[in-house]
Design a protein around this motif. Structure first.
Motif, PDB file in Angstrom:
ATOM      1  N   ALA A   1       0.835  -1.312  -0.028  1.00 33.63           N
ATOM      2  CA  ALA A   1      -0.007   0.217   0.138  1.00 33.63           C
ATOM      3  C   ALA A   1       0.945   1.247   0.018  1.00 33.63           C
ATOM      4  O   ALA A   1       2.004   1.105   0.191  1.00 33.63           O
ATOM      5  N   VAL A   2       0.196   2.359  -0.024  1.00 32.75           N
ATOM      6  CA  VAL A   2       0.984   3.741  -0.237  1.00 32.75           C
ATOM      7  C   VAL A   2       0.878   4.394   1.183  1.00 32.75           C
ATOM      8  O   VAL A   2      -0.551   4.387   1.473  1.00 32.75           O
ATOM      9  N   PRO A   3       1.641   4.469   1.969  1.00 32.32           N
ATOM     10  CA  PRO A   3       1.639   5.460   3.087  1.00 32.32           C
ATOM     11  C   PRO A   3       1.296   6.888   2.790  1.00 32.32           C
ATOM     12  O   PRO A   3       2.049   7.407   2.067  1.00 32.32           O
ATOM     13  N   VAL A   4       0.252   7.394   3.533  1.00 34.04           N
ATOM     14  CA  VAL A   4      -0.218   8.685   3.004  1.00 34.04           C
ATOM     15  C   VAL A   4       0.110   9.487   4.323  1.00 34.04           C
ATOM     16  O   VAL A   4      -0.485   9.326   5.293  1.00 34.04           O
ATOM     17  N   PHE A   5       1.122  10.668   4.318  1.00 36.04           N
ATOM     18  CA  PHE A   5       1.381  10.980   5.820  1.00 36.04           C
ATOM     19  C   PHE A   5       0.603  12.257   6.049  1.00 36.04           C
ATOM     20  O   PHE A   5       0.008  13.062   5.218  1.00 36.04           O
ATOM     21  N   THR A   6       0.319  12.434   7.332  1.00 33.60           N
ATOM     22  CA  THR A   6      -0.206  13.640   7.809  1.00 33.60           C
ATOM     23  C   THR A   6       0.607  14.350   8.973  1.00 33.60           C
ATOM     24  O   THR A   6       1.193  13.768   9.541  1.00 33.60           O
ATOM     25  N   ASP A   7       0.163  15.701   9.001  1.00 32.24           N
ATOM     26  CA  ASP A   7       0.848  16.341  10.230  1.00 32.24           C
ATOM     27  C   ASP A   7       0.485  16.062  11.501  1.00 32.24           C
ATOM     28  O   ASP A   7      -0.483  15.414  11.859  1.00 32.24           O
ATOM     29  N   ILE A   8       1.075  16.645  12.675  1.00 28.30           N
ATOM     30  CA  ILE A   8       0.565  16.355  13.942  1.00 28.30           C
ATOM     31  C   ILE A   8       0.670  17.651  14.645  1.00 28.30           C
ATOM     32  O   ILE A   8       0.463  18.597  14.146  1.00 28.30           O
ATOM     33  N   LEU A   9      -0.114  17.507  15.822  1.00 26.03           N
ATOM     34  CA  LEU A   9      -0.596  18.842  16.709  1.00 26.03           C
ATOM     35  C   LEU A   9       0.696  18.928  17.675  1.00 26.03           C
ATOM     36  O   LEU A   9       1.237  17.841  18.248  1.00 26.03           O
ATOM     37  N   GLU A  10       0.961  20.128  17.861  1.00 23.16           N
ATOM     38  CA  GLU A  10       2.224  20.678  18.642  1.00 23.16           C
ATOM     39  C   GLU A  10       2.144  19.917  20.039  1.00 23.16           C
ATOM     40  O   GLU A  10       3.018  19.537  20.627  1.00 23.16           O
ATOM     41  N   ASP A  11       0.848  20.320  20.508  1.00 18.35           N
ATOM     42  CA  ASP A  11       0.504  20.025  22.116  1.00 18.35           C
ATOM     43  C   ASP A  11       0.639  18.396  22.361  1.00 18.35           C
ATOM     44  O   ASP A  11       1.140  18.273  23.446  1.00 18.35           O
ATOM     45  N   THR A  12       0.378  17.756  21.654  1.00 11.34           N
ATOM     46  CA  THR A  12       0.285  16.155  21.863  1.00 11.34           C
ATOM     47  C   THR A  12       1.024  15.413  21.162  1.00 11.34           C
ATOM     48  O   THR A  12       1.118  14.319  21.514  1.00 11.34           O
ATOM     49  N   PHE A  13       1.618  15.739  20.113  1.00  9.04           N
ATOM     50  CA  PHE A  13       2.613  15.204  19.201  1.00  9.04           C
ATOM     51  C   PHE A  13       1.826  14.085  18.229  1.00  9.04           C
ATOM     52  O   PHE A  13       2.412  13.293  17.719  1.00  9.04           O
ATOM     53  N   ASN A  14       0.396  14.139  18.486  1.00 10.28           N
ATOM     54  CA  ASN A  14      -0.236  13.065  17.760  1.00 10.28           C
ATOM     55  C   ASN A  14      -0.983  13.479  16.507  1.00 10.28           C
ATOM     56  O   ASN A  14      -0.883  14.819  16.147  1.00 10.28           O
ATOM     57  N   MET A  15      -1.497  12.593  15.720  1.00  8.56           N
ATOM     58  CA  MET A  15      -1.972  13.120  14.622  1.00  8.56           C
ATOM     59  C   MET A  15      -3.146  14.304  14.475  1.00  8.56           C
ATOM     60  O   MET A  15      -4.050  14.136  15.306  1.00  8.56           O
ATOM     61  N   ASP A  16      -3.100  15.179  13.389  1.00  5.63           N
ATOM     62  CA  ASP A  16      -3.727  16.255  13.404  1.00  5.63           C
ATOM     63  C   ASP A  16      -4.968  15.751  12.709  1.00  5.63           C
ATOM     64  O   ASP A  16      -4.675  15.601  11.207  1.00  5.63           O
ATOM     65  N   PRO A  17      -6.010  15.558  13.263  1.00  3.96           N
ATOM     66  CA  PRO A  17      -7.284  15.245  12.582  1.00  3.96           C
ATOM     67  C   PRO A  17      -7.616  16.244  11.086  1.00  3.96           C
ATOM     68  O   PRO A  17      -8.056  15.661  10.182  1.00  3.96           O
TER      69      PRO A  17
END
Ligand SMILES: *Cc1c(COP(=O)(O)O)cnc(C)c1O
Length: 382
Positions: free
Chosen positions: A96-112
């Motif tokens: 498959a192709v991984p498609v990347f997303t940015d993160i949130l600075e506060d939590t370091f987790n995926m930015d919805p």
């Protein structure tokens, strides 16, 4: 000073660990011994899911999950840009192709919001079929499952929760490992719950998927080991590791996570006025795989890290570059998404020594040294 004090942990747990290992040696069921099944029940109960299927490592756990869903060439798998390589490697390995997303600075987790833009971009291009969102509970903190679940429902996508670092984390009273349609974890020694080598596990509420996982981890076995009904892997957790994990899971539940959380709280108290400390939003608790601060810039991080090292304090940089900047992903299509937060965090992030066995004295030293460099004065304000 140790970054994660596994030696001290062994000293504390020695009588129980030695006894558990001795039992395995006496029983000599090194593969699929009773301890493996016992551990799976204990892990499923702790996490709060119906099934736990252990396997050889956290990377295989992700691969097994993608195999269950038949992820293949032509599929898009959405992964945060800021994570350990495995989170995206396994999607690419499946074709498959991984498609990347940015993160949130506060939590370091995926930015919805970034996730939603990436899904829309893939749909608009029309070449790949969006299938899976890999949420990573980075540094121990569960991702924003309320928002991400809503997006997953809207686009008909699976959530694969990569809880390799998340074990012990909580969101609205539920534990990490229970948020994905399938979730995975790793028992690599330095993870929140680690064994004495490689190990991993997959969690799910689905009877059907659990049965497939049990087959896939042993060469796609059918009714018995020599009846092979699908192509699988050889990916079992061995009995010695299961025995170690049984002892460590008990300590983790009894006091380790509490102690780690207390120490994380002390870092936050001692550093919050001079560096950016991790944010644990309302309703969340972290499993504290890492305590990661953000310095002002790359230069300040370098100064802090050097100063700590001169005083025998180890620190680590997780991670120096985003997934899309990894050489192996140099040809990946970015679907118009940019990663300003990941890029910034990669230059400023620094993880400090943390474990349930970090002493008060050690921790005060770390806090004092960081303060000395950042503020010019090691004293904490009253
Ligand atoms: C450690 C880790 C993995 C891989 O686990 P292994 O057991 O080392 O294969 C996957 N994802 C994340 C986020 C990790 O931190």
């Amino acid at each position: 000073m140790q970054f994660r004090n596994l030696k001290k942990q062994y000293e504390e747990l020695k009588p129980k660990i030695d006894q558990a290992l001795g039992e395995v040696l006496r029983e000599s069921n090194y593969i699929s011994g009773r301890q493996v099944e016992e551990l799976e029940k204990e892990l499923a109960a702790y996490v709060g899911v119906k099934h736990c299927v252990t396997c050889a490592n956290g990377t295989d756990a992700l691969t097994l999950a993608l195999m269950v869903w038949g992820i293949k060439e032509g599929d898009a798998v959405f992964v945060p840009d800021f994570t350990f390589f495995s989170s995206a490697e396994t999607a690419a390995y499946a074709g498959a192709v991984p498609v990347f997303t940015d993160i949130l600075e506060d939590t370091f987790n995926m930015d919805p919001d970034s996730l939603e833009r990436a899904i829309e971009a893939v749909l608009k291009e029309g070449k790949l079929v969006p299938k899976v969102i890999v949420t990573v509970d980075l540094f121990g903190l569960p991702a924003d499952y309320e928002k991400i679940r809503r997006i997953a429902k809207r686009y008909g996508l699976y959530i694969l929760e990569d809880a390799a670092q998340g074990f012990g984390g909580v969101y609205h009273g539920k534990r990490a490992g229970s948020f994905g349609d399938i979730a995975t974890t790793s028992f690599f020694p330095a993870k929140p719950l680690g064994c004495y080598g490689d190990g991993g596990a997959v969690f799910t509420d689905s009877d059907e998927w659990a049965e497939m996982l049990r087959s896939l981890r042993v060469h796609g076995k059918g009714s018995d080991k020599y009846d092979n009904v699908r192509i699988g892997l050889n990916s079992r957790l061995d009995t010695l590791q299961a025995a170690v994990l049984q002892v460590k899971l008990e300590a983790f539940q009894d006091y380790e996570l509490t102690y780690t959380d207390q120490r994380a709280g002390k870092y936050t108290e001692g550093l919050k006025d001079c560096v950016k400390v991790p944010v644990i939003p309302e309703g969340f608790a972290s499993g504290w795989a890492q305590y990661s601060i953000l310095l002002k810039d790359k230069k300040e991080r370098e100064q802090v890290q050097t100063y700590l090292k001169e005083h025998d304090v180890p620190s680590m940089i997780y991670y120096r570059r985003g997934m899309h900047q990894q050489t192996a992903f140099r040809d990946c299509c970015l679907y118009g998404e940019t990663f300003p937060v990941t890029a910034d965090v990669c230059e400023r992030v620094l993880s400090l020594p943390l474990s349930p066995y970090l002493t008060e004295e050690e921790q005060q030293k770390v806090i004092r040294l960081v303060r000395e460099i950042v503020t010019g004065n090691g004293e904490q304000p009253a």
